[in-house]
Design a protein around this motif. Structure first.
Motif, PDB file in Angstrom:
ATOM      1  N   ASN A 188      36.423  37.936  35.366  1.00  0.00           N
ATOM      2  CA  ASN A 188      35.158  38.746  36.022  1.00  0.00           C
ATOM      3  C   ASN A 188      34.877  39.747  34.696  1.00  0.00           C
ATOM      4  N   ARG A 189      33.837  39.937  34.650  1.00  0.00           N
ATOM      5  CA  ARG A 189      33.413  40.785  33.251  1.00  0.00           C
ATOM      6  C   ARG A 189      33.689  42.529  33.907  1.00  0.00           C
ATOM      7  N   ARG A 190      32.752  42.687  34.735  1.00  0.00           N
ATOM      8  CA  ARG A 190      33.048  44.368  35.539  1.00  0.00           C
ATOM      9  C   ARG A 190      34.464  44.376  35.435  1.00  0.00           C
ATOM     10  N   SER A 191      35.502  43.736  36.691  1.00  0.00           N
ATOM     11  CA  SER A 191      36.259  43.998  36.162  1.00  0.00           C
ATOM     12  C   SER A 191      37.657  44.298  35.282  1.00  0.00           C
ATOM     13  N   GLY A 192      36.969  42.912  34.722  1.00  0.00           N
ATOM     14  CA  GLY A 192      38.144  42.433  33.256  1.00  0.00           C
ATOM     15  C   GLY A 192      39.499  41.520  33.701  1.00  0.00           C
ATOM     16  N   LEU A 193      39.395  41.237  34.831  1.00  0.00           N
ATOM     17  CA  LEU A 193      40.198  40.823  35.754  1.00  0.00           C
ATOM     18  C   LEU A 193      39.984  38.942  35.127  1.00  0.00           C
ATOM     19  N   LEU A 194      40.437  38.481  36.262  1.00  0.00           N
ATOM     20  CA  LEU A 194      40.263  36.735  36.597  1.00  0.00           C
ATOM     21  C   LEU A 194      40.241  36.804  37.651  1.00  0.00           C
ATOM     22  N   ASP A 195      39.391  36.171  38.441  1.00  0.00           N
ATOM     23  CA  ASP A 195      38.911  36.009  39.807  1.00  0.00           C
ATOM     24  C   ASP A 195      39.703  34.991  40.208  1.00  0.00           C
TER      25      ASP A 195
END
Length: 739
Positions: A354-361
């Motif tokens: 997820n480019r917004r959160s910088g995390l892996l959904d």
């Protein structure tokens, strides 16, 4: 799921190597002993060359996959590859996935959803039939597992459409796992123990015991376990088979076997997600994409599955066979099997950056299978003279009834940091809170009944010219119910299919040891796995495939070299595509095809040096395919289809010193992970080597795998942007005892 050393019912001449009339004899006088022409020259007469080893796999050995007539590979108008148990052990191939990857032109992947998924001749998954001792297993991708190779006498691979032999879903070929069988050659015992990298352990036993002149017993047991090369991916697998063979008379042969198989992968590895190059700490060039995503070596050993993930399977299989010699030229065979399996997947299987959160959904999945089926096949074989020419024929009926109940649940869970994932634990309780939304909490029930009639004939038109023909009619009845617990909807439908598959082939002897072959065949396959057919796809008919095979097989240099060279063309029509006039409507009308060349050779270059090599080159394409939005995929390569695969293995056995050296390489060309061909996985070459010390009662061997520590991928994972990384460099020490 099955298993490993189940004994089923091959024609006795394919298992005992009996004569055409069924009289026990050697291969040189057996069913496959004559040339394509029938009388002479005798293609299967063995020539012993003093002081020179003969190839480990002979074109003259009968095979049970390319035909039900006891034909040898030389007499079969198609490419048939065989890996013997001796070859499997010499190369240190521990499971069926490793063994299939050693077969010419085959790619097998350790995909968690279907361990042992294969790709061949431009097609994969449900287009390749899985057989155990010649008996087709319904919906192969659903039941395939990474079986321990210790259980099999050999593994046979038939290339090209095989629906005429095994029914729908054999468009690209068939893989036959031939288990060890009780024999009357005397008491024998063998055991194997192995220890290696990543905490791997392997133990196996094999005991054969004749009891008098008419009864033989065999037990085959194996267990494998390991910690895995990715965090938190310990696994174990156990198989056990007990089998009995009873010959109350020279004309009657009865087999029965019971097999148990189970595996448990704990928190299975579902692939490594692609992340933006801008945040990657050690970006690799393994994957090429058009949107700036890369495969980062820094996270290659990370596991993003939830901490309480589950992936396991349990199965039991009963198989029986009765072979009855009715006369010198007539034999009857009856095979019956019953299969019962339960499988579970409770995992987080998909990870998307997820480019917004910088995390892996992350998504969550709960799937459970309750699967039973029985299969009954009765066949009458004839080996007679018609108009002065040998004619081998078979006619039979086959019935299969399968019940398949599936729980499918899909949800989401917490996102994680790609570099320091807090995997956590989730609830897999069956509730709308855990699995919200339409289609995410569904149960399926399927019943598939198949009644088949098949015919096969091999006629010697002249002493040098063999004509082979086959025909199969299937009546398939499918009943499906689908219940969505979130919406309350229930749908039921029934479908009936009546496909006709056939083939016509020929083999011509240029010389007693060199044959030209050609074959045309037609096959069928569903638009999806029949037991999982959706309501939307239920309105479609079966897809149709056709293929042409041509080639040459030859043994030369005093039978020290076996060589097979073949070319093929396969086309599948009526795959599901979007209507060119309305991209919102799915229709049948798509087409994909593949054409290629395959070469395999086995050579005893000296008394001590044996070399096996193969190369497969193909051109696979979607000829016509439109997807959502009307996007045209014509010209693209199907996913997980490498267009170049090559194998090389050599062994050198020293004289005067009880040491054997082995080594080889496997090259797999680049492949794509999706129909759009937007994600390309680079080619790779893996080098292996071994050294074995022979003992009076066995052998000690050291195996080194992926010696160069190549960073490579062998399949796409739970999603097209997840890549399954291959195992890094490893070693294994084994100790084998033969008594």
């Amino acid at each position: 799921m099955l298993a490993c050393a189940v004994v089923a019912a091959l024609p006795a001449y394919a298992q005992d190597v009996a004569t055409p009339g069924g009289r026990a004899d050697t291969a040189t006088n057996g069913a496959a002993s004559e040339s394509a022409g029938g009388a002479s020259p005798k293609l299967l007469d063995r020539i012993t060359v003093e002081g020179v080893a003969t190839p480990a796999t002979s074109l003259d050995s009968p095979n049970s996959t390319g035909s039900r007539l006891g034909l040898s590979a030389r007499e079969t108008p198609a490419m048939v590859e065989v890996l013997s148990q001796d070859q499997i052990q010499a190369r240190g191939l521990r499971g069926s996935v490793e063994a299939l990857n050693a077969a010419p032109g085959v790619l097998a992947g350790q995909l968690p959803s279907s361990p042992g998924m294969t790709s061949m001749r431009g097609f994969s998954g449900g287009a390749i039939a899985l057989l155990v001792d010649g008996v087709r297993q319904t919906a192969a991708p659903l039941i395939t597992r990474d079986f321990d190779s210790w259980s099999f006498e050999r593994i046979e691979v038939l290339k090209g459409p095989a629906s005429v032999l095994y029914g729908e879903g054999a468009l690209a070929g068939a893989i036959n796992l031939v288990p060890k069988r009780p024999n009357f050659d005397g008491s024998a015992f063998s055991a194997l123990a192995g220890w290696g990298s990543f905490g791997s352990q392997r133990y196996a036993l094999d005991a054969n015991l004749p009891v008098g002149d008419d009864l033989a017993l065999r037990a085959v047991v194996s267990r494998r376990s390991g910690d895995g090369y990715v965090d938190g991916t310990a696994s174990d697998a156990t198989s056990a088979t007990v089998a009995a063979r009873w010959k109350p008379s020279d004309t009657l042969d009865i087999d029965i076997a019971l097999d148990h198989f189970e595996d448990d992968y704990d928190t299975a590895y579902w692939g490594t997600p692609l992340i933006p190059a801008a945040i990657a700490r050690d970006p690799s060039g393994l994957v090429r994409t058009g949107n700036g995503l890369v495969l980062d070596k820094a996270i290659a050993d990370r596991n993003y599955n939830v901490g309480n993930g589950v992936q396991d399977g349990r199965s039991d299989w009963l198989r029986t066979r009765v072979a009855w010699q009715l006369g010198d030229d007539l034999r009857f065979s009856n095979e019956f099997s019953y299969y019962d399996a339960h499988r579970r997947w409770l995992n987080s299987e998909t990870y998307t950056y997820n480019r917004r959160s910088g995390l892996l959904d992350r998504g969550t999945t709960r799937i459970e299978h309750d699967h039973q089926f029985w299969n009954e096949r009765a066949t009458l074989f004839s080996d007679a003279t018609v108009g002065g020419r040998r004619n081998r024929a078979s006619v039979g009926v086959e019935f299969t009834d399968g019940d398949f109940a599936v729980m499918r649940r899909f949800g989401t869970t917490t996102a994680v940091d790609p570099f320091a994932p807090a995997r956590g634990q989730v609830s897999f309780d069956d509730s709308a809170i855990n699995f919200p939304g339409a289609g995410n909490r569904v149960d399926f029930d399927s019943n598939t009944r198949v009644a088949s009639l098949f015919l096969e004939d091999a006629l010697n038109l002249t002493p040098r010219w063999l004509l082979l023909a086959g025909l199969r009619y299937d009546r398939i009845e499918l009943e499906r119910s689908i219940r969505d617990f979130n919406t309350g909807s229930v749908s039921r439908f029934e479908r009936r299919y009546e496909p006709l598959s056939w083939r016509l082939g020929t083999v011509f002897d240029l010389t007693p040891k060199t044959q030209l072959f050609a074959q045309y065949s037609e096959a069928v396959a569903p638009v999806g796995s029949l037991p999982l057919l959706s309501l939307a796809n239920s309105r479609f008919e079966l897809t149709h495939g056709r293929a042409v095979d041509v080639g040459i097989k030859s043994s030369f240099w005093q039978d020290r070299v076996d060589l097979s060279l073949g070319g093929y063309w396969i086309e599948q029509d009526d795959i599901v595509t979007r209507d060119p006039a309305n991209a919102n409507v799915s229709i049948q009308g798509g087409r994909q095809s593949s054409r290629g060349i395959e070469l395999s050779a086995s050579a005893a270059l000296t008394r001590a040096l044996q070399v096996d090599a193969s190369v497969a080159v193909l051109d696979a394409r979607f000829d016509e395919l439109r997807e959502a939005g009307g996007v045209n995929r014509a010209g693209n390569v199907p996913p997980n289809v490498p267009e170049r695969v090559a194998n090389l293995f050599a062994s050198y056995r020293f004289e005067g010193v009880p040491i054997t050296l082995g080594g080889g390489a496997r090259h797999v060309g680049a492949f794509y992970t999706n129909n759009a061909n937007s994600i390309r996985v680079a080619a790779h070459t893996v080098w292996d080597a071994s050294v074995a010390y022979r003992l009076p009662f066995g052998e000690i061997a050291l195996f080194g795998r992926n010696l160069t520590d190549a960073f490579y991928a062998d399949w796409s994972g739970g999603a097209t942007d997840q890549i399954v990384i291959g195992a890094p460099r490893s070693v294994e020490l084994t100790f084998k005892v033969n008594l």
